[in-house]
Design an enzyme around this catalytic site. Structure first.
Site, PDB file in Angstrom:
ATOM      1  CG  ASP A   1      -3.208   2.673  -4.804  1.00 14.10           C
ATOM      2  OD1 ASP A   1      -1.992   2.629  -4.600  1.00 14.10           O
ATOM      3  OD2 ASP A   1      -3.970   3.461  -4.195  1.00 14.10           O
ATOM      4  CB  ILE A   2      -7.907   2.187  -1.777  1.00 16.76           C
ATOM      5  CG1 ILE A   2      -9.370   2.246  -1.429  1.00 16.76           C
ATOM      6  CG2 ILE A   2      -7.089   3.167  -0.963  1.00 16.76           C
ATOM      7  CD1 ILE A   2     -10.182   1.100  -1.916  1.00 16.76           C
TER       8      ILE A   2
ATOM      9  CD  GLU B   1      -0.345   5.734   2.010  1.00 22.57           C
ATOM     10  OE1 GLU B   1      -0.130   6.337   0.936  1.00 22.57           O
ATOM     11  OE2 GLU B   1      -1.442   5.248   2.303  1.00 22.57           O
TER      12      GLU B   1
ATOM     13  CG  HIS C   1       3.572  -1.584  -1.969  1.00 22.48           C
ATOM     14  ND1 HIS C   1       3.956  -1.345  -0.669  1.00 22.48           N
ATOM     15  CD2 HIS C   1       3.342  -0.357  -2.515  1.00 22.48           C
ATOM     16  CE1 HIS C   1       3.938  -0.040  -0.428  1.00 22.48           C
ATOM     17  NE2 HIS C   1       3.582   0.583  -1.541  1.00 22.48           N
TER      18      HIS C   1
ATOM     19  CG  HIS D   1       2.870   1.936  -6.703  1.00 21.89           C
ATOM     20  ND1 HIS D   1       1.716   2.528  -6.235  1.00 21.89           N
ATOM     21  CD2 HIS D   1       3.753   1.995  -5.677  1.00 21.89           C
ATOM     22  CE1 HIS D   1       1.893   2.934  -4.982  1.00 21.89           C
ATOM     23  NE2 HIS D   1       3.123   2.629  -4.624  1.00 21.89           N
TER      24      HIS D   1
END
Ligand code: 5GP
Length: 133
Positions: free
Chosen positions: A29-30, A88, A93, A95
C-alpha cells in the site's frame, strides 16, 4: 476504463510487488498504516469483493494467506490482520496488515510515508519469502 489497480497489476503503473501469479497480484500500500501493509487483488476487474465467484474468492484468500505468511516471516508482528474496505478504489482488494496491537487496524490512524528504498527492501523481502514457501 481500467482501474488503477489493474494498471498496477499489468505493470503500467509502478508498484512495490510482493507476490504474483496468473490470477492475483500483491503489492505494498502506497500509504501504509504500518510497515509491510500489503494489498492483494485479483487481476480480473471486479469492484466489490463479495461479487467474486465463490471459487475465485476462495483462491484469492488462499493466495492472500501465503502472502500473509511471507509478511509474518519478515516483519516482526503478533499476527497479520486482514481487512476489506474498498471505499476508495473500485477494484476488489484485501488489506494485509502486520499487527502489534488492535490499534494497527484502525484505518483512521495517520498513514506512514516510508522512503522508497525502505518500501523496496520490504517488498523484496516479502517476495523472497513468498517464493521460498
Ligand atoms: P480502500 O479502497 O480499501 O478504502 O483503500 C484503498 C487503499 O489503496 C488505500 O489504503 C490506499 O493507500 C491504497 N492505494 C490507493 N491508490 C494506490 C496506488 O496507486 N498504489 C498503491 N500501492 N496503493 C494505493
Amino acid at each position: 476504463m481500467a482501474t488503477i489497480f489493474s494498471k498496477i497489476a499489468a505493470g503500467e503503473i509502478p508498484s512495490y510487488c510482493c507476490a504474483q501469479n496468473d490470477e492475483f497480484y500483491a503489492f505494498l500500500d502506497i500509504n501504509p498504516m504500518v510497515k509491510g501493509h500489503t494489498l492483494v487483488i485479483p487481476r480480473r476487474e471486479v469492484d466489490y469483493i463479495f461479487d467474486l465467484a465463490d471459487d475465485e474468492l476462495a483462491r484469492l484468500h488462499v493466495f492472500a494467506a501465503r502472502v500473509a505468511r511471507a509478511i509474518k516471516s519478515v516483519i516482526p508482528c503478533v499476527k497479520v490482520g486482514e481487512a476489506v474496505l474498498g471505499l476508495e478504489v473500485p477494484h476488489a482488494h484485501i488489506h494485509l496488515i502486520p499487527m502489534q496491537s488492535e490499534r494497527d487496524m484502525l484505518f483512521s490512524n495517520p498513514k506512514l510515508q516510508l522512503p522508497a528504498d525502505e518500501m523496496q527492501a520490504v517488498a523484496d523481502a516479502i517476495r523472497q519469502a513468498f517464493e521460498k514457501a
